[in-house]
Design a protein around this motif. Structure first.
Motif, PDB file in Angstrom:
ATOM      1  N   TRP A 144       0.832  -1.208   0.000  1.00 40.43           N
ATOM      2  CA  TRP A 144       0.000   0.000   0.000  1.00 40.43           C
ATOM      3  C   TRP A 144       0.866   1.257   0.000  1.00 40.43           C
ATOM      4  CZ3 TRP A 144      -1.639   2.620   4.969  1.00 40.43           C
ATOM      5  CH2 TRP A 144      -2.432   3.730   4.695  1.00 40.43           C
ATOM      6  N   GLN A 145       1.901   1.258   0.842  1.00 39.70           N
ATOM      7  CA  GLN A 145       2.777   2.432   0.900  1.00 39.70           C
ATOM      8  C   GLN A 145       3.508   2.640  -0.419  1.00 39.70           C
ATOM      9  OE1 GLN A 145       5.155   1.495   4.338  1.00 39.70           O
ATOM     10  NE2 GLN A 145       3.666   2.338   5.790  1.00 39.70           N
ATOM     11  N   ALA A 146       3.934   1.523  -1.042  1.00 39.67           N
ATOM     12  CA  ALA A 146       4.615   1.642  -2.339  1.00 39.67           C
ATOM     13  C   ALA A 146       3.651   2.130  -3.414  1.00 39.67           C
ATOM     14  CB  ALA A 146       5.215   0.293  -2.735  1.00 39.67           C
ATOM     15  N   ALA A 147       2.399   1.665  -3.361  1.00 42.94           N
ATOM     16  CA  ALA A 147       1.409   2.067  -4.369  1.00 42.94           C
ATOM     17  C   ALA A 147       1.058   3.541  -4.240  1.00 42.94           C
ATOM     18  CB  ALA A 147       0.148   1.209  -4.235  1.00 42.94           C
ATOM     19  N   ARG A 148       1.098   4.079  -3.013  1.00 44.71           N
ATOM     20  CA  ARG A 148       0.750   5.485  -2.801  1.00 44.71           C
ATOM     21  C   ARG A 148       1.758   6.431  -3.443  1.00 44.71           C
ATOM     22  NH1 ARG A 148      -0.562   6.956   3.217  1.00 44.71           N
ATOM     23  NH2 ARG A 148      -1.121   8.898   2.144  1.00 44.71           N
ATOM     24  N   ALA A 149       2.948   5.924  -3.774  1.00 46.36           N
ATOM     25  CA  ALA A 149       3.945   6.778  -4.416  1.00 46.36           C
ATOM     26  C   ALA A 149       3.468   7.257  -5.779  1.00 46.36           C
ATOM     27  CB  ALA A 149       5.267   6.026  -4.551  1.00 46.36           C
ATOM     28  N   THR A 150       2.658   6.425  -6.449  1.00 43.81           N
ATOM     29  CA  THR A 150       2.132   6.813  -7.774  1.00 43.81           C
ATOM     30  C   THR A 150       0.651   7.142  -7.739  1.00 43.81           C
ATOM     31  OG1 THR A 150       1.781   4.462  -8.281  1.00 43.81           O
ATOM     32  CG2 THR A 150       3.869   5.441  -8.995  1.00 43.81           C
ATOM     33  N   ASP A 151      -0.050   6.672  -6.698  1.00 39.36           N
ATOM     34  CA  ASP A 151      -1.487   6.941  -6.588  1.00 39.36           C
ATOM     35  C   ASP A 151      -1.810   7.282  -5.136  1.00 39.36           C
ATOM     36  OD1 ASP A 151      -4.188   7.146  -6.765  1.00 39.36           O
ATOM     37  OD2 ASP A 151      -4.572   5.059  -7.318  1.00 39.36           O
ATOM     38  N   PRO A 152      -1.716   8.544  -4.766  1.00 40.11           N
ATOM     39  CA  PRO A 152      -1.930   8.931  -3.361  1.00 40.11           C
ATOM     40  C   PRO A 152      -3.324   8.611  -2.846  1.00 40.11           C
ATOM     41  CG  PRO A 152      -0.906  10.714  -4.618  1.00 40.11           C
ATOM     42  CD  PRO A 152      -1.358   9.694  -5.606  1.00 40.11           C
ATOM     43  N   ASP A 153      -4.300   8.413  -3.726  1.00 43.47           N
ATOM     44  CA  ASP A 153      -5.678   8.190  -3.289  1.00 43.47           C
ATOM     45  C   ASP A 153      -5.982   6.728  -2.986  1.00 43.47           C
ATOM     46  OD1 ASP A 153      -6.264  10.887  -3.607  1.00 43.47           O
ATOM     47  OD2 ASP A 153      -6.778  10.637  -5.727  1.00 43.47           O
ATOM     48  N   VAL A 154      -5.062   5.825  -3.308  1.00 41.23           N
ATOM     49  CA  VAL A 154      -5.345   4.413  -3.084  1.00 41.23           C
ATOM     50  C   VAL A 154      -5.425   4.139  -1.583  1.00 41.23           C
ATOM     51  CG1 VAL A 154      -2.919   3.684  -3.043  1.00 41.23           C
ATOM     52  CG2 VAL A 154      -4.692   2.059  -3.733  1.00 41.23           C
ATOM     53  N   ILE A 155      -6.368   3.277  -1.185  1.00 43.68           N
ATOM     54  CA  ILE A 155      -6.542   2.960   0.229  1.00 43.68           C
ATOM     55  C   ILE A 155      -6.100   1.530   0.492  1.00 43.68           C
ATOM     56  CG2 ILE A 155      -8.412   4.627   0.500  1.00 43.68           C
ATOM     57  CD1 ILE A 155     -10.382   2.339   0.374  1.00 43.68           C
ATOM     58  N   GLU A 156      -5.825   1.234   1.742  1.00 40.90           N
ATOM     59  CA  GLU A 156      -5.293  -0.089   2.100  1.00 40.90           C
ATOM     60  C   GLU A 156      -6.267  -1.204   1.745  1.00 40.90           C
ATOM     61  OE1 GLU A 156      -3.795  -2.531   6.068  1.00 40.90           O
ATOM     62  OE2 GLU A 156      -4.012  -0.352   6.143  1.00 40.90           O
ATOM     63  N   ALA A 157      -7.577  -0.956   1.907  1.00 45.14           N
ATOM     64  CA  ALA A 157      -8.576  -1.994   1.609  1.00 45.14           C
ATOM     65  C   ALA A 157      -8.555  -2.377   0.135  1.00 45.14           C
ATOM     66  CB  ALA A 157      -9.968  -1.500   2.006  1.00 45.14           C
ATOM     67  N   GLU A 158      -8.314  -1.403  -0.751  1.00 50.16           N
ATOM     68  CA  GLU A 158      -8.245  -1.701  -2.180  1.00 50.16           C
ATOM     69  C   GLU A 158      -7.048  -2.579  -2.497  1.00 50.16           C
ATOM     70  OE1 GLU A 158     -10.278   2.414  -3.939  1.00 50.16           O
ATOM     71  OE2 GLU A 158      -8.105   2.232  -3.780  1.00 50.16           O
ATOM     72  N   VAL A 159      -5.924  -2.297  -1.848  1.00 45.64           N
ATOM     73  CA  VAL A 159      -4.726  -3.111  -2.062  1.00 45.64           C
ATOM     74  C   VAL A 159      -4.964  -4.535  -1.573  1.00 45.64           C
ATOM     75  CG1 VAL A 159      -2.315  -3.406  -1.378  1.00 45.64           C
ATOM     76  CG2 VAL A 159      -3.181  -1.131  -1.946  1.00 45.64           C
ATOM     77  N   ARG A 160      -5.532  -4.674  -0.376  1.00 51.25           N
ATOM     78  CA  ARG A 160      -5.790  -6.012   0.174  1.00 51.25           C
ATOM     79  C   ARG A 160      -6.766  -6.781  -0.718  1.00 51.25           C
ATOM     80  NH1 ARG A 160      -7.459  -4.492   4.531  1.00 51.25           N
ATOM     81  NH2 ARG A 160      -5.565  -4.640   5.794  1.00 51.25           N
ATOM     82  N   GLY A 161      -7.801  -6.096  -1.220  1.00 48.14           N
ATOM     83  CA  GLY A 161      -8.773  -6.776  -2.089  1.00 48.14           C
ATOM     84  C   GLY A 161      -8.152  -7.242  -3.387  1.00 48.14           C
ATOM     85  N   ALA A 162      -7.296  -6.414  -3.985  1.00 46.05           N
ATOM     86  CA  ALA A 162      -6.647  -6.792  -5.246  1.00 46.05           C
ATOM     87  C   ALA A 162      -5.742  -7.994  -5.054  1.00 46.05           C
ATOM     88  CB  ALA A 162      -5.859  -5.605  -5.795  1.00 46.05           C
ATOM     89  N   LEU A 163      -4.966  -8.015  -3.948  1.00 50.78           N
ATOM     90  CA  LEU A 163      -4.072  -9.141  -3.691  1.00 50.78           C
ATOM     91  C   LEU A 163      -4.867 -10.407  -3.383  1.00 50.78           C
ATOM     92  CD1 LEU A 163      -1.302  -7.384  -1.568  1.00 50.78           C
ATOM     93  CD2 LEU A 163      -1.232  -7.999  -3.985  1.00 50.78           C
ATOM     94  N   THR A 164      -5.982 -10.258  -2.683  1.00 52.38           N
ATOM     95  CA  THR A 164      -6.818 -11.427  -2.361  1.00 52.38           C
ATOM     96  C   THR A 164      -7.403 -12.042  -3.624  1.00 52.38           C
ATOM     97  OG1 THR A 164      -7.388 -10.450  -0.218  1.00 52.38           O
ATOM     98  CG2 THR A 164      -8.805 -12.215  -1.029  1.00 52.38           C
ATOM     99  N   ASN A 165      -7.732 -11.215  -4.605  1.00 51.79           N
ATOM    100  CA  ASN A 165      -8.341 -11.716  -5.843  1.00 51.79           C
ATOM    101  C   ASN A 165      -7.354 -12.419  -6.762  1.00 51.79           C
ATOM    102  OD1 ASN A 165     -10.855 -10.724  -5.152  1.00 51.79           O
ATOM    103  ND2 ASN A 165     -10.529  -8.748  -6.150  1.00 51.79           N
TER     104      ASN A 165
END
Length: 379
Positions: A299-320
């Motif tokens: 999540w922290q790495a993803a925020r470097a390019t997309d500051p609006d991304v939230i932790e729940a979105e990252v967890r959901g994408a990895l779970t899928n």
């Protein structure tokens, strides 16, 4: 008057912004009897006057309304006859192989209302058929074409959708298709019959069959990533017995015939089944990417390019990712493994996996954008 304009007129009438509607002829607002009846009902309900400059009638009497309906019926009949004549004309022209205008397909240009092959674009079209006949995959074809710098008419890199549109366009073999029927075209084809047939023989196979065929041709998932405890790489190899393929990773620490190699060192893995080690690595990766600390790091790495991304979105994408894995193309599996895994070290006690957190962030972006291709979607 087209449908949007008619809807705007009705809206203005119902809003009380119109007191009188003036038209040149009765059939100008609409040649559809149904639409005109609806219009007249709205006019009557809101006491709006309807005037035709070139025709005189009185809609307050039964004879006037009958005259109105008769005139409208003839107007609708005229519209339908015109439509039938246009469709017949188009069908007759198509049967003669004429190009009837519209979007000019890649590979052609228009001169004197005829399609003429464009040398540079025609080569790109032939390349699409050649690569697809070789790979059997629209996704792999698109990637190879992009690597070669092949583009559409607008200069956009060709994608998977473009590949399938080109493969299905009979214009490229000098034919014209109209309502399910195929006619010889006036234009010159730019793809040979043999190449067209080879590509379409591949298309006839189901996506899963083609995916499975591609799987056997895909490089080993852990090539360049698998190392022994001594730091030397394990390279992929294979053998066939009774027509069956067996894949392995073999240590390069003690090549056959090399003097001084310590073949008695029990801390080294010299040969491992490719299917087994790949399954172990994939299972561990699926478990690791769901660990809280890995999710937070991603999540922290993803925020470097997309500051609006939230932790729940990252967890959901990895779970899928786990349920999707079996449906991915082999090339997509290999890409994701190289994106996620930095190094795998094997020893008699198991496998140690080092992940790329930046790669996980990139994978999350791909998953959210729908750029991870599965068999059903890609083909």
């Amino acid at each position: 008057m087209d449908r949007p304009a008619l809807r705007r007129l009705l809206s203005d009438i119902e809003a009380g912004r119109v007191d009188i509607v003036v038209t040149y002829k009765l059939d100008r607002p609409s040649r559809s009897l149904t639409d005109f009846v609806r219009l007249m009902e709205v006019l009557d309900r809101h006491h709006v006057i309807f005037v035709s400059i070139t025709q005189s009638f009185n809609t307050t009497t039964s004879m006037g309304r009958l005259t109105l309906n008769i005139l409208l019926s003839f107007a609708q009949f005229e519209r339908e006859v015109i439509g039938e004549r246009i469709r017949d004309k188009v069908a007759a022209s198509r049967a003669r192989g004429m190009w009837m205008g519209g979007h000019v397909p890649l590979g052609y240009e228009v001169r004197d209302r005829k399609l003429i092959p464009h040398a540079g674009e025609a080569e790109t079209v032939r390349r699409v058929f050649e690569v697809f006949a070789e790979t059997g995959s629209g996704l792999d074809t698109a990637r190879q074409l992009q690597a070669e710098g092949r583009t559409s008419k607008t200069g956009r890199p060709l994608d998977r959708g473009d590949v399938y549109k080109i493969l299905g366009n009979r214009t490229y073999v000098g034919e014209v298709e109209h309502k399910g029927r195929v006619y010889p075209g006036e234009h010159e084809g730019i793809v040979g019959r043999a190449l067209w047939g080879a590509a379409h023989d591949t298309l006839k196979e189901s996506p899963r069959t083609r995916g499975n065929g591609t799987r056997n041709q895909t490089p080993a998932l852990l090539k360049g990533l698998l190392f022994g405890a001594d730091g030397r790489a394990l390279s992929p190899t294979h053998t066939r017995k009774a027509g069956r393929l067996y894949r392995y990773y073999v240590s390069q620490s003690a090549p056959k015939g090399t003097a001084g190699a310590d073949s008695t060192d029990d801390t080294l893995v010299r040969r491992v089944s490719a299917a087994q080690i790949e399954a172990v690595v994939l299972n561990q990766v699926k478990e690791l990417i769901l660990q809280p600390e890995v999710v937070v790091g991603t999540w922290q790495a993803a925020r470097a390019t997309d500051p609006d991304v939230i932790e729940a979105e990252v967890r959901g994408a990895l779970t899928n990712l786990a349920p999707l894995w079996g449906e991915l193309f082999p090339a997509e599996q290999a890409r994701i493994v190289r994106l996620l895994v930095e190094r795998v070290t094997v020893s008699p006690g198991g496998a140690d996996i080092r992940l790329r957190v930046e790669g996980l962030a990139g994978l999350v972006r791909d998953l959210e954008a729908g750029r991870v291709e599965v068999l059903e979607a890609a083909e």
